[in-house]
Write a protein that holds these residues in place. Structure first.
Motif, PDB file in Angstrom:
ATOM      1  N   ILE A  70       0.839  -1.201   0.000  1.00 53.42           N
ATOM      2  CA  ILE A  70       0.000   0.000   0.000  1.00 53.42           C
ATOM      3  C   ILE A  70       0.874   1.252   0.000  1.00 53.42           C
ATOM      4  O   ILE A  70       0.608   2.208  -0.732  1.00 53.42           O
ATOM      5  N   ARG A  71       1.920   1.263   0.811  1.00 54.36           N
ATOM      6  CA  ARG A  71       2.824   2.404   0.854  1.00 54.36           C
ATOM      7  C   ARG A  71       3.487   2.630  -0.499  1.00 54.36           C
ATOM      8  O   ARG A  71       3.572   3.761  -0.984  1.00 54.36           O
ATOM      9  N   ARG A  72       3.931   1.567  -1.137  1.00 54.28           N
ATOM     10  CA  ARG A  72       4.560   1.704  -2.456  1.00 54.28           C
ATOM     11  C   ARG A  72       3.566   2.205  -3.498  1.00 54.28           C
ATOM     12  O   ARG A  72       3.909   3.014  -4.360  1.00 54.28           O
ATOM     13  N   ALA A  73       2.329   1.724  -3.441  1.00 52.53           N
ATOM     14  CA  ALA A  73       1.311   2.180  -4.389  1.00 52.53           C
ATOM     15  C   ALA A  73       1.013   3.661  -4.183  1.00 52.53           C
ATOM     16  O   ALA A  73       0.835   4.405  -5.153  1.00 52.53           O
ATOM     17  N   ARG A  74       0.977   4.104  -2.929  1.00 53.28           N
ATOM     18  CA  ARG A  74       0.749   5.532  -2.658  1.00 53.28           C
ATOM     19  C   ARG A  74       1.900   6.378  -3.164  1.00 53.28           C
ATOM     20  O   ARG A  74       1.674   7.443  -3.755  1.00 53.28           O
ATOM     21  N   ILE A  75       3.115   5.935  -2.922  1.00 55.10           N
ATOM     22  CA  ILE A  75       4.286   6.680  -3.406  1.00 55.10           C
ATOM     23  C   ILE A  75       4.270   6.753  -4.923  1.00 55.10           C
ATOM     24  O   ILE A  75       4.531   7.813  -5.513  1.00 55.10           O
ATOM     25  N   GLU A  76       3.952   5.647  -5.568  1.00 57.87           N
ATOM     26  CA  GLU A  76       3.889   5.629  -7.032  1.00 57.87           C
ATOM     27  C   GLU A  76       2.826   6.587  -7.546  1.00 57.87           C
ATOM     28  O   GLU A  76       3.053   7.318  -8.514  1.00 57.87           O
ATOM     29  N   ALA A  77       1.669   6.615  -6.894  1.00 56.44           N
ATOM     30  CA  ALA A  77       0.601   7.526  -7.312  1.00 56.44           C
ATOM     31  C   ALA A  77       1.014   8.980  -7.136  1.00 56.44           C
ATOM     32  O   ALA A  77       0.755   9.817  -8.010  1.00 56.44           O
TER      33      ALA A  77
END
Length: 96
Positions: free
Chosen positions: A34-41
């Motif tokens: 989830i953290r990686r997906a947020r950073i990517e977004a």
């Protein structure tokens, strides 16, 4: 095979007690994803914002501006987009 081995293999193995270890690992991996997906977004939105901020000052931006006003007044393009939206909605409702 021998009879004792057959009887051992025919029964399921006993549960391994992990005291919640598996659940904690899954929770940790989920949090990382989830953290990686947020950073990517956030990175993608930042890049898009930078592109949109610079686009009007380029020759490509001027060409897009001229073309978009021409396309916006075209009834043929409006008909094509309308047909595409209606067909996508029809497919979506047909699959539900």
């Amino acid at each position: 095979m021998s009879d004792p081995l057959d009887t051992q293999l025919s029964h399921p193995l006993d549960e391994v007690a992990d005291a919640g270890f598996s659940a904690s690992v899954v929770a940790r991996v989920t949090a990382i994803r989830i953290r990686r997906a947020r950073i990517e977004a956030v990175v993608l939105l930042g890049a898009l914002a930078a592109l949109l901020a610079v686009l009007p000052f380029t020759s490509f931006g001027h060409a897009v501006e001229k073309m978009s006003s021409t396309l916006a007044n075209s009834s043929t393009i409006a008909l094509v987009f309308g047909a595409a939206v209606l067909s996508l909605l029809a497919v979506r409702f047909a699959l539900d």
